[in-house]
Design a protein around this motif. Sequence first.
Motif, mmCIF file in Angstrom:
data_model
loop_
_atom_site.group_PDB
_atom_site.id
_atom_site.type_symbol
_atom_site.label_atom_id
_atom_site.label_comp_id
_atom_site.label_asym_id
_atom_site.label_seq_id
_atom_site.Cartn_x
_atom_site.Cartn_y
_atom_site.Cartn_z
ATOM 1 N N LEU A 196 -6.886 1.125 7.255
ATOM 2 C CA LEU A 196 -7.527 1.115 5.759
ATOM 3 C C LEU A 196 -7.349 -0.381 5.339
ATOM 4 C CD1 LEU A 196 -6.589 4.799 4.823
ATOM 5 C CD2 LEU A 196 -8.751 4.114 5.389
ATOM 6 N N LEU A 197 -6.279 -1.127 5.376
ATOM 7 C CA LEU A 197 -6.271 -2.268 4.842
ATOM 8 C C LEU A 197 -7.196 -3.256 5.552
ATOM 9 C CD1 LEU A 197 -2.482 -2.745 4.478
ATOM 10 C CD2 LEU A 197 -4.074 -2.733 2.499
ATOM 11 N N ARG A 198 -7.280 -3.234 6.888
ATOM 12 C CA ARG A 198 -8.117 -4.001 7.494
ATOM 13 C C ARG A 198 -9.831 -3.789 6.975
ATOM 14 N NH1 ARG A 198 -4.692 -2.985 11.727
ATOM 15 N NH2 ARG A 198 -5.735 -1.493 12.390
ATOM 16 N N SER A 199 -10.028 -2.585 6.747
ATOM 17 C CA SER A 199 -11.486 -2.288 6.425
ATOM 18 C C SER A 199 -11.645 -2.504 4.987
ATOM 19 C CB SER A 199 -11.523 -0.578 6.439
ATOM 20 O OG SER A 199 -12.766 -0.192 6.198
ATOM 21 N N ALA A 249 -8.122 0.632 -0.381
ATOM 22 C CA ALA A 249 -7.403 1.209 0.709
ATOM 23 C C ALA A 249 -6.910 2.677 0.328
ATOM 24 C CB ALA A 249 -6.296 0.394 1.485
ATOM 25 N N ALA A 250 -5.999 2.349 -0.677
ATOM 26 C CA ALA A 250 -5.310 3.863 -1.283
ATOM 27 C C ALA A 250 -6.361 4.873 -1.664
ATOM 28 C CB ALA A 250 -4.448 3.388 -2.673
ATOM 29 N N GLU A 251 -7.916 4.297 -2.115
ATOM 30 C CA GLU A 251 -8.767 5.238 -2.515
ATOM 31 C C GLU A 251 -9.412 6.040 -1.238
ATOM 32 O OE1 GLU A 251 -11.387 7.332 -4.832
ATOM 33 O OE2 GLU A 251 -9.777 6.085 -5.487
ATOM 34 N N HIS A 252 -9.390 5.115 -0.160
ATOM 35 C CA HIS A 252 -10.001 5.803 1.090
ATOM 36 C C HIS A 252 -8.913 6.570 1.779
ATOM 37 C CE1 HIS A 252 -13.085 2.262 1.689
ATOM 38 N NE2 HIS A 252 -13.492 3.204 0.798
ATOM 39 N N PHE A 253 -7.536 6.452 1.554
ATOM 40 C CA PHE A 253 -6.482 7.299 2.147
ATOM 41 C C PHE A 253 -6.539 8.535 1.355
ATOM 42 C CE2 PHE A 253 -2.246 8.794 2.170
ATOM 43 C CZ PHE A 253 -2.071 8.915 3.469
ATOM 44 N N MET A 254 -6.756 8.696 0.112
ATOM 45 C CA MET A 254 -6.596 9.845 -0.687
ATOM 46 C C MET A 254 -7.950 10.723 -0.611
ATOM 47 S SD MET A 254 -4.507 8.442 -4.114
ATOM 48 C CE MET A 254 -5.640 7.159 -4.593
ATOM 49 N N ALA A 255 -8.889 9.992 -0.452
ATOM 50 C CA ALA A 255 -10.243 10.789 -0.285
ATOM 51 C C ALA A 255 -10.679 11.096 1.028
ATOM 52 C CB ALA A 255 -11.368 9.708 -0.652
ATOM 53 N N ARG A 256 -9.759 11.399 1.890
ATOM 54 C CA ARG A 256 -9.818 11.543 3.405
ATOM 55 C C ARG A 256 -10.435 12.895 3.387
ATOM 56 N NH1 ARG A 256 -4.752 10.555 6.881
ATOM 57 N NH2 ARG A 256 -3.745 11.725 5.271
ATOM 58 N N ASP A 266 1.708 4.844 9.226
ATOM 59 C CA ASP A 266 1.196 3.360 9.179
ATOM 60 C C ASP A 266 0.022 2.982 9.957
ATOM 61 O OD1 ASP A 266 3.773 3.172 7.818
ATOM 62 O OD2 ASP A 266 4.800 2.161 9.398
ATOM 63 N N ALA A 267 -0.219 3.371 11.125
ATOM 64 C CA ALA A 267 -1.422 3.013 11.682
ATOM 65 C C ALA A 267 -2.763 3.359 11.103
ATOM 66 C CB ALA A 267 -1.494 3.722 13.048
ATOM 67 N N LEU A 293 0.828 -1.279 -0.048
ATOM 68 C CA LEU A 293 -0.069 0.205 -0.061
ATOM 69 C C LEU A 293 0.923 1.304 0.134
ATOM 70 C CD1 LEU A 293 -2.866 1.279 0.232
ATOM 71 C CD2 LEU A 293 -2.864 1.129 2.447
ATOM 72 N N LYS A 294 1.964 1.317 0.882
ATOM 73 C CA LYS A 294 2.720 2.359 0.790
ATOM 74 C C LYS A 294 3.574 2.562 -0.466
ATOM 75 C CE LYS A 294 5.107 3.217 4.506
ATOM 76 N NZ LYS A 294 5.729 2.941 5.915
ATOM 77 N N ALA A 295 3.666 1.580 -1.326
ATOM 78 C CA ALA A 295 4.566 1.593 -2.490
ATOM 79 C C ALA A 295 3.499 2.170 -3.510
ATOM 80 C CB ALA A 295 4.843 0.325 -2.920
ATOM 81 N N TYR A 296 2.174 1.928 -3.541
ATOM 82 C CA TYR A 296 1.029 2.180 -4.315
ATOM 83 C C TYR A 296 1.059 3.786 -4.343
ATOM 84 C CZ TYR A 296 -3.223 2.385 -6.951
ATOM 85 O OH TYR A 296 -4.181 2.414 -7.701
#
Length: 178
Positions: free
Chosen positions: A35-38, A147-154, A29-30, A17-20
């Motif tokens: 987000l990965l678990r979700s 997970a990346a989409e959720h991170f970027m859409a915060r 990281d937390a 995920l971090k590489a992506y």
Amino acid sequence: MLAQEESGALAASLDELKAYLRIETDGEDAVLAGLLRSAAALCEQFVGQWLIVRSARETVAASQGWQRLGAGPVMTIETVEAVDSEGVAQPLPVDAYAIDIDAAGDGWVRSTRADERRRLAVRYRAGMAAEMNGLPEALRQGIVRLAAEHFMARGNEGGAPPAVVSALWRPFRRMRLA
């Protein structure tokens, strides 16, 4: 009633995920692990299967008819116990029940000595793979992308997840008709 043991294992790696996302620090990281678990939980709901193998305990009717277990794909059925009306469980002799795991990975159990006052408590293990590297790449890639989409859409709630995620997961989807 289905109770599951948390596996603690992620269905995709934090490093992936971090590489992506092109993140090189450890400060997020937390959040990323959450987000990965979700995303993995959403994947499990979508495909109708547990991803990483974990233990379950399920209580079903002590019927002579076959009862399907709720989680899948079932790897092993470990124990079957009789549970009385007080909630006390007792191991059953082998000839008091029958178990089966069909070709689709569905687990089945039935009592050979029906008693309406009792229920069966079944302990079993279910999941597609023992660890993330055993999962099909399309499932892992979909989890990382969601997970990346959720991170970027915060902060910008309400956006639909990318269509590519469901396209990656759809071939693994198992649906049950009631």
